[in-house]
Scaffold this active site. Structure first.
Site, PDB file in Angstrom:
ATOM      1  N   HIS A 138     -66.303  73.045  10.091  1.00  0.00           N
ATOM      2  CA  HIS A 138     -66.453  71.329  10.146  1.00  0.00           C
ATOM      3  C   HIS A 138     -66.745  71.075  11.526  1.00  0.00           C
ATOM      4  CE1 HIS A 138     -65.671  67.230   9.443  1.00  0.00           C
ATOM      5  NE2 HIS A 138     -64.488  67.530   8.740  1.00  0.00           N
ATOM      6  N   CYS A 157     -64.694  62.351  11.199  1.00  0.00           N
ATOM      7  CA  CYS A 157     -65.679  63.086  10.453  1.00  0.00           C
ATOM      8  C   CYS A 157     -66.728  62.304  10.093  1.00  0.00           C
ATOM      9  CB  CYS A 157     -64.836  63.743   9.265  1.00  0.00           C
ATOM     10  SG  CYS A 157     -63.561  64.440   9.452  1.00  0.00           S
ATOM     11  N   HIS A 214     -69.071  66.786   1.292  1.00  0.00           N
ATOM     12  CA  HIS A 214     -68.281  66.940   2.710  1.00  0.00           C
ATOM     13  C   HIS A 214     -67.426  68.261   2.388  1.00  0.00           C
ATOM     14  CE1 HIS A 214     -66.356  65.348   6.133  1.00  0.00           C
ATOM     15  NE2 HIS A 214     -65.201  65.302   5.584  1.00  0.00           N
TER      16      HIS A 214
END
Lengths: 412, 84
Positions: free
Chosen positions: A339, A167, A305
């Site tokens: 995501h 990520c 995030h």
């Protein structure tokens, strides 16, 4: 010698659009890009989650075969957005091939669809399929496939950094590219990340009980960062790129300057590879401000995030509060598209640049009832018309890696 | 398989799969058409399909020095003759 680093091009392929106009329209209208996961004839029926951030628009990958032949879907998307940022920035071929322009780009894996083909050939006991693997399959499936396909297609001869750190892949790409220019190693860096449609990634998070499962029949209602009813993340696909350049050369060329990168930090929690860590996250946010040489009260907007996991959002909210208090507006942009793993850092950077230019901040989608444990920060309550002079984009990854990028509106 | 049939099959394969056109029998495939080592390996797999047999390592290494369609056809004819 430290040099200023500006952004002279940005482009993204996302579940809410593949051009600036569509992305802005969907942000402003609060339209989600999350939908039903596509059947992969492999894992989908075994998954608990049925939602995915899908790119439904047709994207033109009309590259000549001599470039296409070493690309899987992950590299097609990477080269598409890079083509866009090169055109926007106006950098010519001579500069790209001067050795002073480099690439910092990554993906979680190489092309996962090509990897599946490789594994199928390997595990077929009767097989003559082993011999069906083409010479290009390795080039499509190796982990640095996006970065080197970019160098090949655009004749880039400078440094290549490949940072496949899940990520934080593309936030590290931007950060490392920024540092190379800031300290005079390169004059321009093409930075970003790409994530191909991949159900094995979904399966991993699903097995960890990290995926959203309660909204399978209403995909647009998930993910729900910071919301009391959040139930996990939604994996998505996409790609994004930014062109970073040394300020003086960009200014002399008359390049469009979309914003400035003024700080970057990255660290590791030094322990658990899965669970977020308050001390590690707090530290990286502080280090980002130190790098930018500004105080916390200068930050107007934080792109969190915010994956919508139960623990992750709480830790992030506490870290934001530790460092920034409750002054800056905070939004979780994954709420619009899920995501996108390796692409999330650069996509969230680009969305922040768009909002910086237009003078508004969008709220976290699906944030109907703030979780009490996430309530100590200043959640953006609705679309706010307000200037963003300074913004922080923060990302955290499996493996305990954390990043913070500090952006500044360009003022000459 | 006749030489002309082999030649037509190879040219069709290259034009269709490698998006090259107007291939002359004696064109240097690399210099004129951008044919590279990735294409060469892919073509070897096609030759194996055409011949319905697997090439030996020595044959494959010898094939990597080939530059023209005429040489490819010569190579296939010899490999088939060796197996006859």
């Amino acid at each position: 010698m430290e040099r200023r680093v500006v952004i002279t091009g940005c482009s993204a392929i996302t579940p809410i659009g593949c051009c600036k106009a569509d992305i802005l329209k969907n942000l402003e209208s609060g339209t989600s890009g999350v939908g039903r996961i596509r059947d992969d004839e492999l894992l989908v029926e075994q998954l608990n989650t049925s939602v995915f951030g899908t790119v439904d628009q047709d994207v033109a990958y009309d590259f000549p075969r001599k470039y296409r032949k070493t690309m899987g879907p992950v590299s097609f998307a990477a080269c598409r957005v890079v083509d866009d940022v090169i055109e926007q920035s106006g950098l010519d071929r001579a500069v790209l091939s001067s050795g002073r322009t480099g690439v910092a780009f990554g993906s979680s894996h190489g092309s996962t669809s090509v990897l599946k083909k490789v594994y199928q050939a390997c595990f077929n006991a009767q097989s003559t399929e082993m011999f069906s693997l083409s010479a290009a399959d390795y080039l499509k499936s190796m982990v640095h496939t996006t970065a080197v396909n970019i160098t090949r297609m655009f004749g880039i001869t400078g440094r290549v950094i490949c940072s496949p750190s899940a990520c934080t892949t593309s936030s590290q790409s931007i950060g490392f590219g920024y540092e190379l220019i800031k300290f005079g190693v390169q004059d321009a860096m093409i930075c970003g990340g790409s994530e191909e449609y991949d159900t094995t990634t979904v399966a991993v998070f699903d097995n960890l009980l990290a995926c959203s499962t309660h909204y399978n029949d209403t995909p647009h209602k998930t993910p729900r960062p910071f919301d009391a009813e959040r139930d996990g993340l939604v994996v998505g696909e996409g790609a994004g790129a930014v062109m970073l350049e040394e300020f003086e050369s960009a200014r002399k060329r008359g390049a469009p300057i979309l914003g400035e990168v003024i700080g970057f930090s990255t660290n590791n929690n030094g322990g658990n590879l899965i669970m977020p860590d308050l001390a590690g996250v707090t530290q990286v946010l502080e280090m980002g401000l130190d790098s930018a040489q500004i105080t916390a009260d200068r930050i107007d907007f934080i792109s969190a995030h915010a994956t919508a996991t139960r623990i992750g959002d709480v830790i992030e909210a506490r870290a934001i509060n530790n460092v920034y208090g409750n002054t800056p507006w905070v939004s979780g942009l994954k709420s619009y598209m899920g995501h996108t793993i390796a692409a999330c850092g650069v996509i969230e950077t680009i969305l922040t640049l768009y909002m910086m230019e237009k003078g508004f901040i969008v709220p976290t989608l699906n944030l109907d009832q703030v979780d009490d444990r996430c309530a100590m920060i200043r959640h953006t309550p609705r679309l706010m018309e307000t200037n963003i002079d300074y913004a922080a984009v923060q990302n955290f990854a499996f493996g305990g890696i954390n990043t913070s990028l500090i952006l500044k509106r360009f003022c000459g | 398989m006749e030489r002309e049939e082999i030649q037509t099959t190879i040219i069709n394969f290259i034009e269709t799969n490698f998006e090259m056109s107007d291939i002359g029998l004696d064109d240097d495939l690399n210099a004129v058409h951008g044919f590279d080592s990735i294409d060469a390996i892919e073509l070897l797999r096609e030759i194996e399909t055409l011949m319905k047999t697997k090439l030996t390592r020595d044959e494959e290494e010898a094939a990597m020095t080939i530059r023209t369609v005429r040489q490819i056809v010569d190579f296939i004819e010899k490999a088939m003759a060796d197996r006859a």
